[in-house]
Scaffold this motif. Sequence first.
Motif, PDB file in Angstrom:
ATOM      1  N   ARG A 142      -6.620 -12.035 -16.027  1.00 44.67           N
ATOM      2  CA  ARG A 142      -5.931 -11.135 -15.099  1.00 44.67           C
ATOM      3  C   ARG A 142      -6.591 -11.201 -13.733  1.00 44.67           C
ATOM      4  NH1 ARG A 142      -8.243 -10.278 -19.693  1.00 44.67           N
ATOM      5  NH2 ARG A 142      -9.223  -8.294 -19.152  1.00 44.67           N
ATOM      6  N   MET A 143      -5.765 -11.140 -12.710  1.00 46.49           N
ATOM      7  CA  MET A 143      -6.267 -11.036 -11.346  1.00 46.49           C
ATOM      8  C   MET A 143      -5.622  -9.820 -10.691  1.00 46.49           C
ATOM      9  SD  MET A 143      -6.738 -13.858  -8.340  1.00 46.49           S
ATOM     10  CE  MET A 143      -5.042 -14.375  -8.153  1.00 46.49           C
ATOM     11  N   LEU A 144      -6.461  -8.934 -10.172  1.00 49.79           N
ATOM     12  CA  LEU A 144      -5.977  -7.701  -9.546  1.00 49.79           C
ATOM     13  C   LEU A 144      -6.363  -7.695  -8.075  1.00 49.79           C
ATOM     14  CD1 LEU A 144      -4.727  -4.835  -9.751  1.00 49.79           C
ATOM     15  CD2 LEU A 144      -7.040  -3.997 -10.266  1.00 49.79           C
ATOM     16  N   VAL A 145      -5.352  -7.591  -7.228  1.00 49.15           N
ATOM     17  CA  VAL A 145      -5.575  -7.432  -5.795  1.00 49.15           C
ATOM     18  C   VAL A 145      -5.246  -5.985  -5.422  1.00 49.15           C
ATOM     19  CG1 VAL A 145      -4.861  -8.131  -3.479  1.00 49.15           C
ATOM     20  CG2 VAL A 145      -5.039  -9.846  -5.297  1.00 49.15           C
ATOM     21  N   VAL A 146      -6.213  -5.296  -4.851  1.00 49.14           N
ATOM     22  CA  VAL A 146      -6.018  -3.931  -4.352  1.00 49.14           C
ATOM     23  C   VAL A 146      -6.048  -4.020  -2.835  1.00 49.14           C
ATOM     24  CG1 VAL A 146      -6.830  -1.556  -4.385  1.00 49.14           C
ATOM     25  CG2 VAL A 146      -7.255  -3.044  -6.363  1.00 49.14           C
ATOM     26  N   THR A 147      -4.987  -3.570  -2.195  1.00 50.88           N
ATOM     27  CA  THR A 147      -4.901  -3.724  -0.749  1.00 50.88           C
ATOM     28  C   THR A 147      -4.142  -2.569  -0.116  1.00 50.88           C
ATOM     29  OG1 THR A 147      -4.256  -5.276   1.004  1.00 50.88           O
ATOM     30  CG2 THR A 147      -2.763  -5.067  -0.865  1.00 50.88           C
ATOM     31  N   LEU A 148      -4.407  -2.340   1.143  1.00 49.87           N
ATOM     32  CA  LEU A 148      -3.666  -1.346   1.908  1.00 49.87           C
ATOM     33  C   LEU A 148      -2.384  -1.971   2.443  1.00 49.87           C
ATOM     34  CD1 LEU A 148      -6.685   0.074   3.938  1.00 49.87           C
ATOM     35  CD2 LEU A 148      -5.372   1.355   2.240  1.00 49.87           C
ATOM     36  N   PRO A 149      -1.305  -1.208   2.519  1.00 52.33           N
ATOM     37  CA  PRO A 149      -0.109  -1.722   3.182  1.00 52.33           C
ATOM     38  C   PRO A 149      -0.359  -1.826   4.682  1.00 52.33           C
ATOM     39  CG  PRO A 149       0.179   0.590   2.630  1.00 52.33           C
ATOM     40  CD  PRO A 149      -1.131   0.173   2.034  1.00 52.33           C
ATOM     41  N   PRO A 150       0.410  -2.638   5.391  1.00 52.03           N
ATOM     42  CA  PRO A 150       0.167  -2.789   6.826  1.00 52.03           C
ATOM     43  C   PRO A 150       0.242  -1.486   7.611  1.00 52.03           C
ATOM     44  CG  PRO A 150       1.547  -4.574   6.045  1.00 52.03           C
ATOM     45  CD  PRO A 150       1.422  -3.603   4.907  1.00 52.03           C
ATOM     46  N   LEU A 187       3.829  -5.462  -9.027  1.00 52.15           N
ATOM     47  CA  LEU A 187       3.328  -4.676  -7.904  1.00 52.15           C
ATOM     48  C   LEU A 187       3.625  -3.212  -8.136  1.00 52.15           C
ATOM     49  CD1 LEU A 187       2.449  -4.134  -4.892  1.00 52.15           C
ATOM     50  CD2 LEU A 187       4.805  -4.742  -4.257  1.00 52.15           C
ATOM     51  N   ASP A 188       2.614  -2.368  -7.970  1.00 52.57           N
ATOM     52  CA  ASP A 188       2.862  -0.928  -7.957  1.00 52.57           C
ATOM     53  C   ASP A 188       1.925  -0.271  -6.950  1.00 52.57           C
ATOM     54  OD1 ASP A 188       0.478  -1.054  -9.364  1.00 52.57           O
ATOM     55  OD2 ASP A 188       1.084   0.356 -10.904  1.00 52.57           O
ATOM     56  N   TYR A 189       2.137   1.017  -6.731  1.00 54.72           N
ATOM     57  CA  TYR A 189       1.404   1.752  -5.710  1.00 54.72           C
ATOM     58  C   TYR A 189       0.804   3.024  -6.293  1.00 54.72           C
ATOM     59  CZ  TYR A 189       3.743  -1.149  -2.182  1.00 54.72           C
ATOM     60  OH  TYR A 189       4.201  -2.209  -1.424  1.00 54.72           O
ATOM     61  N   ASP A 190      -0.310   3.435  -5.741  1.00 47.22           N
ATOM     62  CA  ASP A 190      -0.905   4.731  -6.030  1.00 47.22           C
ATOM     63  C   ASP A 190      -1.466   5.287  -4.733  1.00 47.22           C
ATOM     64  OD1 ASP A 190      -1.086   6.100  -8.656  1.00 47.22           O
ATOM     65  OD2 ASP A 190      -1.637   4.104  -9.367  1.00 47.22           O
ATOM     66  N   ALA A 191      -1.489   6.609  -4.621  1.00 52.12           N
ATOM     67  CA  ALA A 191      -1.990   7.241  -3.401  1.00 52.12           C
ATOM     68  C   ALA A 191      -2.993   8.329  -3.741  1.00 52.12           C
ATOM     69  CB  ALA A 191      -0.838   7.819  -2.585  1.00 52.12           C
ATOM     70  N   PHE A 192      -3.990   8.454  -2.889  1.00 49.74           N
ATOM     71  CA  PHE A 192      -5.019   9.482  -3.022  1.00 49.74           C
ATOM     72  C   PHE A 192      -4.927  10.406  -1.814  1.00 49.74           C
ATOM     73  CE2 PHE A 192      -9.254  11.245  -2.411  1.00 49.74           C
ATOM     74  CZ  PHE A 192      -9.602  11.620  -3.696  1.00 49.74           C
ATOM     75  N   THR A 193      -4.934  11.711  -2.063  1.00 48.15           N
ATOM     76  CA  THR A 193      -4.881  12.672  -0.970  1.00 48.15           C
ATOM     77  C   THR A 193      -6.285  12.899  -0.412  1.00 48.15           C
ATOM     78  OG1 THR A 193      -2.956  13.791  -1.917  1.00 48.15           O
ATOM     79  CG2 THR A 193      -4.236  15.009  -0.278  1.00 48.15           C
ATOM     80  N   VAL A 194      -6.473  12.516   0.828  1.00 51.09           N
ATOM     81  CA  VAL A 194      -7.782  12.642   1.486  1.00 51.09           C
ATOM     82  C   VAL A 194      -7.857  13.977   2.217  1.00 51.09           C
ATOM     83  CG1 VAL A 194      -9.348  11.646   3.203  1.00 51.09           C
ATOM     84  CG2 VAL A 194      -7.912  10.152   1.795  1.00 51.09           C
ATOM     85  N   ALA A 240      -2.533  10.862   3.254  1.00 45.80           N
ATOM     86  CA  ALA A 240      -2.422  10.022   2.055  1.00 45.80           C
ATOM     87  C   ALA A 240      -3.082   8.673   2.299  1.00 45.80           C
ATOM     88  CB  ALA A 240      -0.963   9.834   1.675  1.00 45.80           C
ATOM     89  N   ASP A 241      -3.912   8.258   1.349  1.00 47.45           N
ATOM     90  CA  ASP A 241      -4.506   6.920   1.342  1.00 47.45           C
ATOM     91  C   ASP A 241      -3.758   6.137   0.270  1.00 47.45           C
ATOM     92  OD1 ASP A 241      -6.150   4.891   2.071  1.00 47.45           O
ATOM     93  OD2 ASP A 241      -8.020   5.837   1.438  1.00 47.45           O
ATOM     94  N   ARG A 242      -2.825   5.298   0.682  1.00 46.48           N
ATOM     95  CA  ARG A 242      -1.894   4.639  -0.231  1.00 46.48           C
ATOM     96  C   ARG A 242      -2.309   3.183  -0.419  1.00 46.48           C
ATOM     97  NH1 ARG A 242       3.708   2.628   0.513  1.00 46.48           N
ATOM     98  NH2 ARG A 242       4.904   3.020  -1.388  1.00 46.48           N
ATOM     99  N   PHE A 243      -2.352   2.755  -1.672  1.00 48.42           N
ATOM    100  CA  PHE A 243      -2.782   1.405  -1.991  1.00 48.42           C
ATOM    101  C   PHE A 243      -1.722   0.658  -2.792  1.00 48.42           C
ATOM    102  CE2 PHE A 243      -6.663   3.761  -1.351  1.00 48.42           C
ATOM    103  CZ  PHE A 243      -7.494   2.866  -0.692  1.00 48.42           C
ATOM    104  N   ALA A 244      -1.635  -0.630  -2.536  1.00 46.64           N
ATOM    105  CA  ALA A 244      -0.827  -1.523  -3.359  1.00 46.64           C
ATOM    106  C   ALA A 244      -1.739  -2.183  -4.395  1.00 46.64           C
ATOM    107  CB  ALA A 244      -0.153  -2.587  -2.498  1.00 46.64           C
ATOM    108  N   PHE A 245      -1.274  -2.233  -5.631  1.00 48.97           N
ATOM    109  CA  PHE A 245      -1.996  -2.886  -6.720  1.00 48.97           C
ATOM    110  C   PHE A 245      -1.135  -4.055  -7.206  1.00 48.97           C
ATOM    111  CE2 PHE A 245      -3.662   1.334  -6.499  1.00 48.97           C
ATOM    112  CZ  PHE A 245      -4.992   1.247  -6.870  1.00 48.97           C
ATOM    113  N   VAL A 246      -1.628  -5.255  -6.988  1.00 48.43           N
ATOM    114  CA  VAL A 246      -0.892  -6.463  -7.392  1.00 48.43           C
ATOM    115  C   VAL A 246      -1.656  -7.091  -8.557  1.00 48.43           C
ATOM    116  CG1 VAL A 246       0.157  -8.616  -6.639  1.00 48.43           C
ATOM    117  CG2 VAL A 246      -0.249  -6.789  -4.966  1.00 48.43           C
ATOM    118  N   LEU A 247      -1.034  -7.077  -9.725  1.00 49.92           N
ATOM    119  CA  LEU A 247      -1.690  -7.561 -10.945  1.00 49.92           C
ATOM    120  C   LEU A 247      -0.995  -8.823 -11.431  1.00 49.92           C
ATOM    121  CD1 LEU A 247      -3.770  -7.101 -13.242  1.00 49.92           C
ATOM    122  CD2 LEU A 247      -1.996  -5.762 -14.423  1.00 49.92           C
ATOM    123  N   GLY A 248      -1.779  -9.885 -11.591  1.00 47.64           N
ATOM    124  CA  GLY A 248      -1.248 -11.135 -12.092  1.00 47.64           C
ATOM    125  C   GLY A 248      -1.862 -11.501 -13.442  1.00 47.64           C
ATOM    126  N   LEU A 249      -1.043 -12.041 -14.330  1.00 44.90           N
ATOM    127  CA  LEU A 249      -1.481 -12.439 -15.670  1.00 44.90           C
ATOM    128  C   LEU A 249      -1.240 -13.925 -15.853  1.00 44.90           C
ATOM    129  CD1 LEU A 249      -2.357 -11.808 -18.643  1.00 44.90           C
ATOM    130  CD2 LEU A 249       0.074 -11.370 -19.107  1.00 44.90           C
TER     131      LEU A 249
END
Length: 251
Positions: A142-150, A187-194, A240-249
């Motif tokens: 598995r490869m997981l990329v965690v990144t911020l949207p532009p 691809l999915d998203y999660d957000a953390f309230t800062v 909101a601190d919103r992140f994209a999670f891209v998971l590859g198998l």
Amino acid sequence: MIRDLAGHYERLAGRYDDTWGHRPDYVAWMNQLVFDRLRIGPGDRVADIGAGTGLFLRSLVRQVNEDNPIVCVDPSQAMLDRLPDDPRLVPVCASAEEMASGAVELPYRKLDAIVIKETVHHFTDLAKTLAGLAGMLDTGGRMLVVTLPPRLEYPLFTAALDRFAEHQPEPADIVSAMRDAGLDTVLDYDAFTVRVDSEHYADLVARRWMSVLSTFDDEQLAAGLAEMRSRNQPGELVFADRFAFVLGLKT
């Protein structure tokens, strides 16, 4: 985008973990999300690209032992020098491009999991680097990329938000590159309230805590801080601190 990336992280290294001291709940939240997606088990061979000080490895390190340590890859030796003194962590001073090209000696021939958190925007060739890293995965890896949207929802000054957006890859482009590399990708998203004090946040900006802030000179940064103080109310900031999670198998 950053002319002196190594210098930026060398200056940041000494206080990097302190930067997140006001957000221990965020650190725990992110650690858990990475763990849940990668599903690390005993014996898995893991590499963290852009590992830095190891702050976001806490959930993963509990699943490994000295016989299968996590490979912590980072181009900044100053950041790696801040890794915990733990035999379950093996520092490798190298860039993602160097690792993807096979130019770096690793303790494993193949990997079961690769995590890339907030690092892809530094890749000089996104598709080529992700393809090289995908080629290092074993079947079922598995490869997981965690990144911020532009487009960020941060209370930063306008020029910083615009410059970040200009150079940040779209999550959809990361998905395409990983699929082209032969990975089944979602691809999915999660957000953390800062919640953070406005003056503390201004201090983080003044210390150029985000790499994009290192592209502004002192005068430009001072003007940006003045803009922030005119726009943001004193006291607590909530965003909101919103992140994209891209998971590859690799099947």
